[in-house]
Design a protein around this motif. Sequence first.
Motif, PDB file in Angstrom:
ATOM      1  N   LEU A 131      75.053  47.008  41.365  1.00 42.84           N
ATOM      2  CA  LEU A 131      75.449  45.691  41.854  1.00 42.84           C
ATOM      3  C   LEU A 131      76.453  45.043  40.915  1.00 42.84           C
ATOM      4  CD1 LEU A 131      71.965  44.152  42.793  1.00 42.84           C
ATOM      5  CD2 LEU A 131      73.657  45.081  44.390  1.00 42.84           C
ATOM      6  N   GLU A 132      77.471  44.425  41.492  1.00 46.79           N
ATOM      7  CA  GLU A 132      78.334  43.510  40.748  1.00 46.79           C
ATOM      8  C   GLU A 132      77.720  42.129  40.894  1.00 46.79           C
ATOM      9  OE1 GLU A 132      82.742  41.414  41.066  1.00 46.79           O
ATOM     10  OE2 GLU A 132      82.288  43.178  42.276  1.00 46.79           O
ATOM     11  N   VAL A 133      77.395  41.484  39.778  1.00 44.81           N
ATOM     12  CA  VAL A 133      76.751  40.175  39.829  1.00 44.81           C
ATOM     13  C   VAL A 133      77.544  39.193  38.980  1.00 44.81           C
ATOM     14  CG1 VAL A 133      74.499  41.286  40.090  1.00 44.81           C
ATOM     15  CG2 VAL A 133      75.240  40.544  37.821  1.00 44.81           C
ATOM     16  N   GLY A 134      77.315  37.911  39.219  1.00 46.67           N
ATOM     17  CA  GLY A 134      77.989  36.918  38.403  1.00 46.67           C
ATOM     18  C   GLY A 134      77.517  35.515  38.705  1.00 46.67           C
ATOM     19  N   PHE A 135      77.810  34.599  37.784  1.00 41.75           N
ATOM     20  CA  PHE A 135      77.554  33.182  38.020  1.00 41.75           C
ATOM     21  C   PHE A 135      78.651  32.364  37.351  1.00 41.75           C
ATOM     22  CE2 PHE A 135      75.315  33.819  33.965  1.00 41.75           C
ATOM     23  CZ  PHE A 135      75.645  32.675  33.254  1.00 41.75           C
ATOM     24  N   VAL A 136      78.778  31.113  37.812  1.00 38.30           N
ATOM     25  CA  VAL A 136      79.821  30.212  37.317  1.00 38.30           C
ATOM     26  C   VAL A 136      79.159  28.972  36.737  1.00 38.30           C
ATOM     27  CG1 VAL A 136      81.873  28.867  37.916  1.00 38.30           C
ATOM     28  CG2 VAL A 136      81.429  31.048  39.067  1.00 38.30           C
ATOM     29  N   THR A 137      79.597  28.567  35.543  1.00 35.50           N
ATOM     30  CA  THR A 137      79.024  27.386  34.909  1.00 35.50           C
ATOM     31  C   THR A 137      79.569  26.111  35.557  1.00 35.50           C
ATOM     32  OG1 THR A 137      80.752  27.274  33.215  1.00 35.50           O
ATOM     33  CG2 THR A 137      78.820  28.627  32.727  1.00 35.50           C
ATOM     34  N   SER A 138      78.992  24.989  35.178  1.00 37.91           N
ATOM     35  CA  SER A 138      79.366  23.706  35.761  1.00 37.91           C
ATOM     36  C   SER A 138      80.703  23.212  35.202  1.00 37.91           C
ATOM     37  CB  SER A 138      78.273  22.670  35.492  1.00 37.91           C
ATOM     38  OG  SER A 138      78.051  22.540  34.103  1.00 37.91           O
ATOM     39  N   ASN A 139      81.231  22.146  35.807  1.00 38.30           N
ATOM     40  CA  ASN A 139      82.458  21.498  35.341  1.00 38.30           C
ATOM     41  C   ASN A 139      82.259  21.004  33.898  1.00 38.30           C
ATOM     42  OD1 ASN A 139      83.327  21.865  37.957  1.00 38.30           O
ATOM     43  ND2 ASN A 139      83.025  19.742  38.559  1.00 38.30           N
ATOM     44  N   PRO A 140      83.302  20.932  33.117  1.00 39.15           N
ATOM     45  CA  PRO A 140      84.697  21.203  33.481  1.00 39.15           C
ATOM     46  C   PRO A 140      85.148  22.638  33.212  1.00 39.15           C
ATOM     47  CG  PRO A 140      84.646  20.202  31.328  1.00 39.15           C
ATOM     48  CD  PRO A 140      83.206  20.276  31.792  1.00 39.15           C
ATOM     49  N   ASN A 141      84.293  23.453  32.575  1.00 38.84           N
ATOM     50  CA  ASN A 141      84.757  24.772  32.155  1.00 38.84           C
ATOM     51  C   ASN A 141      84.771  25.797  33.289  1.00 38.84           C
ATOM     52  OD1 ASN A 141      85.110  23.972  29.456  1.00 38.84           O
ATOM     53  ND2 ASN A 141      82.945  24.294  29.007  1.00 38.84           N
ATOM     54  N   ASN A 142      83.755  25.749  34.169  1.00 40.13           N
ATOM     55  CA  ASN A 142      83.664  26.693  35.290  1.00 40.13           C
ATOM     56  C   ASN A 142      83.857  28.144  34.828  1.00 40.13           C
ATOM     57  OD1 ASN A 142      85.441  24.159  36.926  1.00 40.13           O
ATOM     58  ND2 ASN A 142      83.329  24.641  37.393  1.00 40.13           N
ATOM     59  N   ARG A 143      83.146  28.515  33.764  1.00 40.30           N
ATOM     60  CA  ARG A 143      83.250  29.881  33.245  1.00 40.30           C
ATOM     61  C   ARG A 143      82.546  30.850  34.187  1.00 40.30           C
ATOM     62  NH1 ARG A 143      81.603  30.753  27.218  1.00 40.30           N
ATOM     63  NH2 ARG A 143      82.605  32.748  27.706  1.00 40.30           N
ATOM     64  N   HIS A 144      83.165  31.990  34.402  1.00 42.56           N
ATOM     65  CA  HIS A 144      82.630  33.021  35.291  1.00 42.56           C
ATOM     66  C   HIS A 144      82.105  34.176  34.446  1.00 42.56           C
ATOM     67  CE1 HIS A 144      83.499  36.278  38.562  1.00 42.56           C
ATOM     68  NE2 HIS A 144      82.220  35.979  38.496  1.00 42.56           N
ATOM     69  N   PHE A 145      80.788  34.388  34.478  1.00 48.67           N
ATOM     70  CA  PHE A 145      80.171  35.508  33.783  1.00 48.67           C
ATOM     71  C   PHE A 145      79.834  36.580  34.816  1.00 48.67           C
ATOM     72  CE2 PHE A 145      79.363  31.860  31.091  1.00 48.67           C
ATOM     73  CZ  PHE A 145      79.588  32.356  29.804  1.00 48.67           C
ATOM     74  N   THR A 146      80.353  37.777  34.635  1.00 50.47           N
ATOM     75  CA  THR A 146      80.122  38.837  35.620  1.00 50.47           C
ATOM     76  C   THR A 146      79.795  40.154  34.927  1.00 50.47           C
ATOM     77  OG1 THR A 146      81.070  39.980  37.543  1.00 50.47           O
ATOM     78  CG2 THR A 146      82.576  39.420  35.758  1.00 50.47           C
ATOM     79  N   LYS A 147      79.014  40.997  35.616  1.00 50.45           N
ATOM     80  CA  LYS A 147      78.563  42.255  35.035  1.00 50.45           C
ATOM     81  C   LYS A 147      78.233  43.232  36.167  1.00 50.45           C
ATOM     82  CE  LYS A 147      76.852  44.499  31.296  1.00 50.45           C
ATOM     83  NZ  LYS A 147      77.661  44.832  30.108  1.00 50.45           N
TER      84      LYS A 147
END
Length: 224
Positions: A131-147
Amino acid sequence: MTSVASFFFGLVVALSCLSLQLALASDPGHLQDFCVADATSSVITVLLNGVACKNPSTVTANDFYFRGLHVAGNTSNAQGSRVTPVFAAQLPGLNTLGISMVRIDYAAGGQNPPHTHPRATEILLVLQGSLEVGFVTSNPNNRHFTKTLYKGDVFVFPSNTIHYQRNTNWKAPAVAIAALSSQNPGATTIANAVFGSQPGISADILAKSFSLDVATVNFMQSKF
């Protein structure tokens, strides 16, 4: 004792008393071993954080038991995935315990689209496939962590973050089990909420929000 020292001494005493009152005002632990959900109760449950408790004398082992996660979910839908929940509604013994789980089946190339759980953190274990998975942090950074995960791999999605999973194999299905820190974690699928709300959000608002033209927004809303 000087007036300044007296002031600070009094402040410390006051804060200490306040903290003691707060400590004595609540009991974060359970006050009983269990509170098996009673779906037939006539109690007005809107005031309860959960479901009314079943009479303990009528509780049996079956109230803490669920069978069905060995059965694959039907993934013949637009997203190519199916979530099989084990919440308090399916397993009454979970009521008030703050935990639940799901099985997620993914067709070849299928996905569990971007969504949030407003009341829970999720930890996911891959049982089959990748599986390709990921999540995005809240504003203002909106960092995308994926693995990319493989069988036996574990990934955690922090509470209320937008997250997703996608089967990276276009020829074979994938399966995962996830645990959530709520008996009723809730789920908000982003596309459904934005373009499929009832009644719908004004196309003008969505067009400006997503830098689209109104005709495109109307087309997207027609899909939900």
